[in-house]
Design a protein around this motif. Structure first.
Motif, PDB file in Angstrom:
ATOM      1  N   LYS A 432      76.533  61.360  15.506  1.00 14.18           N
ATOM      2  CA  LYS A 432      76.858  62.268  14.406  1.00 14.18           C
ATOM      3  C   LYS A 432      77.749  63.392  14.921  1.00 14.18           C
ATOM      4  CE  LYS A 432      72.738  61.538  11.543  1.00 14.18           C
ATOM      5  NZ  LYS A 432      71.555  62.189  10.914  1.00 14.18           N
ATOM      6  N   ASN A 434      80.814  66.615  13.309  1.00 14.83           N
ATOM      7  CA  ASN A 434      81.527  67.239  12.193  1.00 14.83           C
ATOM      8  C   ASN A 434      83.021  66.987  12.364  1.00 14.83           C
ATOM      9  OD1 ASN A 434      79.251  68.356  10.903  1.00 14.83           O
ATOM     10  ND2 ASN A 434      79.234  70.063  12.360  1.00 14.83           N
ATOM     11  N   GLU A 542      79.797  66.411   7.941  1.00 17.83           N
ATOM     12  CA  GLU A 542      79.179  65.540   8.940  1.00 17.83           C
ATOM     13  C   GLU A 542      79.542  64.082   8.684  1.00 17.83           C
ATOM     14  OE1 GLU A 542      74.943  65.945  10.757  1.00 17.83           O
ATOM     15  OE2 GLU A 542      74.754  64.415   9.191  1.00 17.83           O
ATOM     16  N   VAL A 543      79.871  63.373   9.769  1.00 16.09           N
ATOM     17  CA  VAL A 543      80.170  61.945   9.685  1.00 16.09           C
ATOM     18  C   VAL A 543      79.417  61.241  10.816  1.00 16.09           C
ATOM     19  CG1 VAL A 543      82.447  62.280   8.667  1.00 16.09           C
ATOM     20  CG2 VAL A 543      82.219  62.150  11.158  1.00 16.09           C
ATOM     21  N   ILE A 544      79.337  59.931  10.686  1.00 15.17           N
ATOM     22  CA  ILE A 544      78.811  59.092  11.770  1.00 15.17           C
ATOM     23  C   ILE A 544      79.983  58.301  12.318  1.00 15.17           C
ATOM     24  CG2 ILE A 544      77.270  57.195  12.374  1.00 15.17           C
ATOM     25  CD1 ILE A 544      75.442  58.127  10.105  1.00 15.17           C
ATOM     26  N   ILE A 559      81.948  57.005   9.056  1.00 17.99           N
ATOM     27  CA  ILE A 559      81.361  56.731   7.750  1.00 17.99           C
ATOM     28  C   ILE A 559      80.496  57.909   7.360  1.00 17.99           C
ATOM     29  CG2 ILE A 559      81.399  54.218   8.022  1.00 17.99           C
ATOM     30  CD1 ILE A 559      78.469  54.348   8.811  1.00 17.99           C
ATOM     31  N   GLY A 560      80.130  57.957   6.069  1.00 18.77           N
ATOM     32  CA  GLY A 560      79.254  59.020   5.606  1.00 18.77           C
ATOM     33  C   GLY A 560      79.766  59.671   4.331  1.00 18.77           C
ATOM     34  N   ASP A 561      79.017  60.633   3.816  1.00 21.17           N
ATOM     35  CA  ASP A 561      79.338  61.291   2.555  1.00 21.17           C
ATOM     36  C   ASP A 561      80.677  61.997   2.608  1.00 21.17           C
ATOM     37  OD1 ASP A 561      78.477  62.189  -0.178  1.00 21.17           O
ATOM     38  OD2 ASP A 561      78.606  64.159   0.807  1.00 21.17           O
ATOM     39  N   THR A 562      81.000  62.608   3.734  1.00 22.82           N
ATOM     40  CA  THR A 562      82.276  63.325   3.859  1.00 22.82           C
ATOM     41  C   THR A 562      83.452  62.387   3.647  1.00 22.82           C
ATOM     42  OG1 THR A 562      81.263  64.885   5.410  1.00 22.82           O
ATOM     43  CG2 THR A 562      83.665  64.757   5.410  1.00 22.82           C
ATOM     44  N   ASN A 564      83.412  59.604   1.814  1.00 24.19           N
ATOM     45  CA  ASN A 564      83.443  59.262   0.391  1.00 24.19           C
ATOM     46  C   ASN A 564      84.060  60.385  -0.440  1.00 24.19           C
ATOM     47  OD1 ASN A 564      82.156  56.850   1.008  1.00 24.19           O
ATOM     48  ND2 ASN A 564      80.119  57.731   0.712  1.00 24.19           N
TER      49      ASN A 564
END
Length: 647
Positions: A432, A434, A542-544, A559-562, A564
């Motif tokens: 994880k 940023n 935050e991303v993975i 990937i992650g909410d950021t 999207n």
């Protein structure tokens, strides 16, 4: 039906276990078949153990009456002294031995063992009779020497046991074989009883009562001793470790009186034998060259104190088998303990050193011989294998990572990534972090794909994407992927320069993409080509990050909410006739450096419960907004045209 062949990739990391197993097999075979170089190495290791241990005080029950250089010289030079007449020339008269034995026994010695072969009568029968009388007087307390001899003749070799002349074999007999079997390195290590058991069976059976000189000497002393638990002598030290008395001092009255007063021979086993170099009874041992009588002294002392040294696994085949299991297990276990090269190497050296210390302690304090040289080398080589293959693998991984990253990241960033001391693969593992995520998509590309010939479309798209990649690279960004005509990039992964810097790099990349596309439109307009416009959405959060995909295809991505959110924001740019929209999370980190237009709060697909504050990016503070307004106006007309065309 087609069958897909599975491709195996051989790498240094996979070679190391193979090399370790190979070395374990090689060591086991060499051990099992007593491969001479390995045997010599093990023997040298044992000799080193003896020397490191140092000299050990021998039992006080043993004294050597030495036929030494001093005695030979004294006898030759003292012609006027009748007391030394019997030792004026070599071989000495047998009256010298008779007188010495008489005196020693009268002084309270337990027994005498003579390492001199009296197999034939001498030139003086009277001397032989005198010696015979002495031997009868102390029958059963004087051990005589026998030897296994091989003589060469025209008819071939003839093995024989050479005994003392029958006139000296008084009952009860005490006769011992003085031969020792040298090891492959030429050194004497094992008891004379081992040699006795190795000579021809028929010859041995004809003399079934024959003992080794050492065992016979102990039997005549009446001191208790156990059968040795091993075949190897516990050497107490080098030359002169045992008490040594020159032979001539027993014959010379003044010296003899002193020896009696000091009770040198009281309750002792007295060993008579040559130590003079002239008599050529010198033998290599782990403690250097020793005279034969000193080797006997070490053997007798070993039996007396029950210090015989034994092999833990005497059978070479089983020794090789267990050695293979141990070496293979340790070598592979080292590879499982850590994935890093240096810890593996250090662990291997520690284990090899530990094995060496255990072997030393077992040998010196436990009287047990463990294989040491082969395991020490094998484990150390395992560490070297891991070190060398790990270094090679690191270089290959570094090259592979460089080739992978250079497709997405500017070369200076790649250089910085590869210069980090951490494992290169750690960058590709899931973690994880940023980062700022940027999406860029061409407006109306679907319509264009129907209108333009494929060759023209691909050429146009490649020119466009190349300009976009250069703009991202110039701002220290990472090209994540191309999705058709869309570009995804991130700033802060895999290397972060700090939140504010990463966010500003994303801003600079977007502005650079705006300028690059504007320049391309100007060029294409002059060439009469189709003009392109795009929309850019940027978010921060935050991303993975990691290498994600299938076994057949992996790629570094986030990937992650950021991600999207950035994608959804990019899609909204056409609603505001703007080319760059940023989220509030990004704006909060760059607001002191940029000019924006707040376009309100909007619900994004997938985040209907939380409206997002969005901003249209004008440019950096202090810069003219001319290009922003120009693009805004052109987009308004272009998007209107696209909508009219599609409807």
């Amino acid at each position: 039906m087609t069958q897909t062949k599975r491709r195996w990739r051989v790498s240094p990391a996979t070679i190391a276990p193979v090399l370790i197993i190979s070395w374990a097999v090689t060591s086991a075979i060499a051990t099992g078949f007593n491969f001479r170089p390995l045997v010599l190495l093990e023997l040298q290791t044992q000799a080193l153990f003896f020397r490191l241990r140092g000299e050990v005080a021998p039992p006080p029950e043993l004294v050597i009456l030495a036929i030494d250089d001093d005695s030979l010289t004294r006898g030759r030079d003292a012609k006027e002294l009748k007391e030394l007449a019997s030792i004026r020339s070599w071989p000495w008269r047998r009256t010298a031995y008779a007188e010495a034995i008489d005196k020693i026994m009268a002084a309270g010695a337990r027994s005498v063992a003579v390492d001199v072969l009296w197999d034939l009568p001498s030139e003086r029968p009277a001397d032989d009779q005198r010696l015979q009388q002495t031997l009868k007087r102390y029958a059963g307390r004087v051990t005589l020497a026998a030897i296994h001899a091989t003589s060469e003749s025209i008819g071939g070799g003839l093995d024989q046991l050479v005994y003392p002349d029958p006139m000296f074999q008084v009952d009860p007999k005490a006769i011992g074989l003085i031969n020792y079997s040298p090891e492959p390195d030429g050194q004497l290590r094992r008891f004379a009883s081992v040699y006795l058991n190795q000579i021809d069976a028929d010859l041995r059976q004809s003399k079934s009562d024959l003992l080794s000189f050492d065992e016979a000497s102990l039997q005549t002393s009446k001191l208790p001793f156990n059968a040795p638990k091993g075949d190897y002598i516990f050497f107490y030290g080098g030359s002169n470790t045992f008490a040594i008395v020159p032979f001539w001092t027993v014959l010379y009255p003044q010296n003899w009186e002193r020896l009696k007063q000091e009770q040198i021979f009281k309750d002792k086993i007295v060993l008579i034998g040559p130590t003079a170099a002239f008599l050529q009874d010198i033998h290599p041992t782990p403690f250097g060259d020793l005279s034969g009588i000193e080797v006997h002294a070490n053997a007798i002392a070993t039996l007396l104190e029950d210090r015989a040294i034994a092999e833990v696994m005497p059978d070479p085949a089983w020794r090789g088998f267990y050695l293979f299991l141990a070496l293979a297990g340790i070598g592979l276990a080292i590879g499982q303990v850590s994935k890093r090269t240096t810890p593996r190497f250090v662990l291997a050296i520690v284990i090899a050193g530990g094995w060496w210390l255990v072997g030393y302690a077992s040998f010196v304090y436990g009287g047990l011989i463990l294989p040491v040289a082969a395991p020490f080398l094998a484990i150390s080589l395992s560490g070297l294998f891991y070190l060398s293959t790990g270094a090679a693998n690191d270089q290959l991984e570094k090259l592979r990572l460089r080739r992978t990253l250079e497709r997405y990241v500017a070369k200076p960033i790649v250089k910085e990534i590869l210069s980090q001391p951490e494992d290169f693969q750690a960058l590709l593992q899931g973690r994880k972090l940023n980062a700022a995520v940027l999406f860029c998509d061409i407006r109306g590309f679907t319509t264009l794909s129907y209108k333009l010939p494929p060759e023209t479309l691909v050429s146009l798209l490649n020119t466009y994407l190349n300009a976009m990649v250069e703009a991202v690279a110039a701002a220290s960004g990472t090209i994540d992927k191309f999705i058709g005509d869309a570009v995804m990039a991130e700033f802060g992964s895999p290397v972060s320069y700090g939140e504010e810097t990463d966010a500003m790099n994303a801003i600079r990349a977007a502005l650079g993409m705006r300028q690059a596309l504007a320049a391309l439109r100007s060029q294409w307009q002059q060439e009469g080509k189709t003009l392109l416009y795009h929309g850019i959405g940027i978010s921060y959060g935050e991303v993975i990050a990691g290498n994600i995909g299938s076994l057949r295809r992996l790629e570094y991505t986030v990937i992650g909410d950021t991600v999207n959110v950035a994608s959804r924001v990019e899609g909204l740019t056409k609603s505001f006739w703007t080319d760059i929209l940023i989220t509030d999370a990004l704006y909060q980190r760059v607001q002191e450096h940029v000019e924006v237009v707040f376009v309100g709060e909007h619900l994004l697909r997938g985040r209907e419960d939380s409206p997002s504050r969005l901003y249209s990016l004008i440019g950096l503070k202090g810069e003219a907004p001319t290009l922003y307004h120009q693009v805004h106006e052109e987009l308004r007309r272009y998007l209107g045209y696209i909508e009219a065309t599609e409807s």
